[in-house]
Design a protein around this motif. Structure first.
Motif, PDB file in Angstrom:
ATOM      1  N   UNK A  93       0.815   3.754   6.254  1.00 35.17           N
ATOM      2  CA  UNK A  93       0.621   3.291   4.875  1.00 35.17           C
ATOM      3  C   UNK A  93       1.865   3.513   4.020  1.00 35.17           C
ATOM      4  N   UNK A  94       2.564   4.612   4.231  1.00 37.41           N
ATOM      5  CA  UNK A  94       3.795   4.868   3.484  1.00 37.41           C
ATOM      6  C   UNK A  94       4.873   3.843   3.869  1.00 37.41           C
ATOM      7  N   UNK A  95       4.978   3.537   5.153  1.00 36.34           N
ATOM      8  CA  UNK A  95       5.957   2.538   5.597  1.00 36.34           C
ATOM      9  C   UNK A  95       5.613   1.162   5.020  1.00 36.34           C
ATOM     10  N   UNK A  96       4.338   0.815   4.994  1.00 35.85           N
ATOM     11  CA  UNK A  96       3.913  -0.462   4.403  1.00 35.85           C
ATOM     12  C   UNK A  96       4.286  -0.505   2.926  1.00 35.85           C
ATOM     13  N   UNK A  97       4.050   0.574   2.211  1.00 36.09           N
ATOM     14  CA  UNK A  97       4.399   0.622   0.790  1.00 36.09           C
ATOM     15  C   UNK A  97       5.899   0.403   0.594  1.00 36.09           C
ATOM     16  N   UNK A  98       6.710   0.983   1.461  1.00 33.42           N
ATOM     17  CA  UNK A  98       8.164   0.804   1.368  1.00 33.42           C
ATOM     18  C   UNK A  98       8.560  -0.632   1.705  1.00 33.42           C
ATOM     19  N   UNK A  99       7.918  -1.213   2.705  1.00 34.82           N
ATOM     20  CA  UNK A  99       8.196  -2.609   3.065  1.00 34.82           C
ATOM     21  C   UNK A  99       7.918  -3.522   1.868  1.00 34.82           C
ATOM     22  N   UNK A 100       6.795  -3.283   1.208  1.00 33.80           N
ATOM     23  CA  UNK A 100       6.436  -4.095   0.045  1.00 33.80           C
ATOM     24  C   UNK A 100       7.430  -3.902  -1.097  1.00 33.80           C
ATOM     25  N   UNK A 101       7.944  -2.690  -1.258  1.00 33.01           N
ATOM     26  CA  UNK A 101       8.967  -2.448  -2.285  1.00 33.01           C
ATOM     27  C   UNK A 101      10.205  -3.297  -2.020  1.00 33.01           C
TER      28      UNK A 101
END
Length: 128
Positions: free
Chosen positions: A9-17
């Motif tokens: 979930x943290x990696x997904x949040x960074x990808x979206x950023x």
């Protein structure tokens, strides 16, 4: 939430950023999300490094508040090893559809998650 799910979930949040035009237009903000050893093979076939990406990202599609933005879908991930996450997703930017694969690794200390590798493949019209 278990550790693996939290990491994904943290990696997904960074990808979206990284799809946010404000982040893409800022060398400083994008530099916080790209690993110093970053490499990308873009949909054009071009190979990008950390420095070339940061230098040219503000001029890439999806980097302007007034232009089409990336619209991601079907984003999912898997924890490959502690501190290493593989994400896959599809995205639409204007009329262009693409498939993406990225590897995120957790940096030392306070560095957080950073994109280590990215592959983009354009999807021709009519291909599912």
């Amino acid at each position: 939430m278990d550790g693996a799910t939290d990491d994904v979930n943290q990696a997904i949040a960074c990808e979206l950023q990284l799809m946010d035009p404000q982040v893409r237009a800022s060398r400083e903000l994008a530099g916080q999300l790209l690993d110093p050893e970053f490499v990308e093979v873009g949909g054009s076939g071009r190979r990008w490094t950390y420095e070339t990406m940061l230098a040219e990202l503000p001029d890439h599609p999806g980097s302007s508040q007034d232009a089409p933005r990336y619209e991601p879908s079907s984003i999912s991930g898997v924890l490959l090893a502690p501190g290493l996450v593989h994400l896959t997703f599809q995205a639409v930017l204007g009329e262009r559809r693409s498939r993406h694969s990225s590897i995120w690794r957790r940096g030392e200390g306070d560095a957080g998650w950073r994109m280590y590798y990215h592959q983009a493949t354009r999807v021709p019209p009519g291909v599912e």
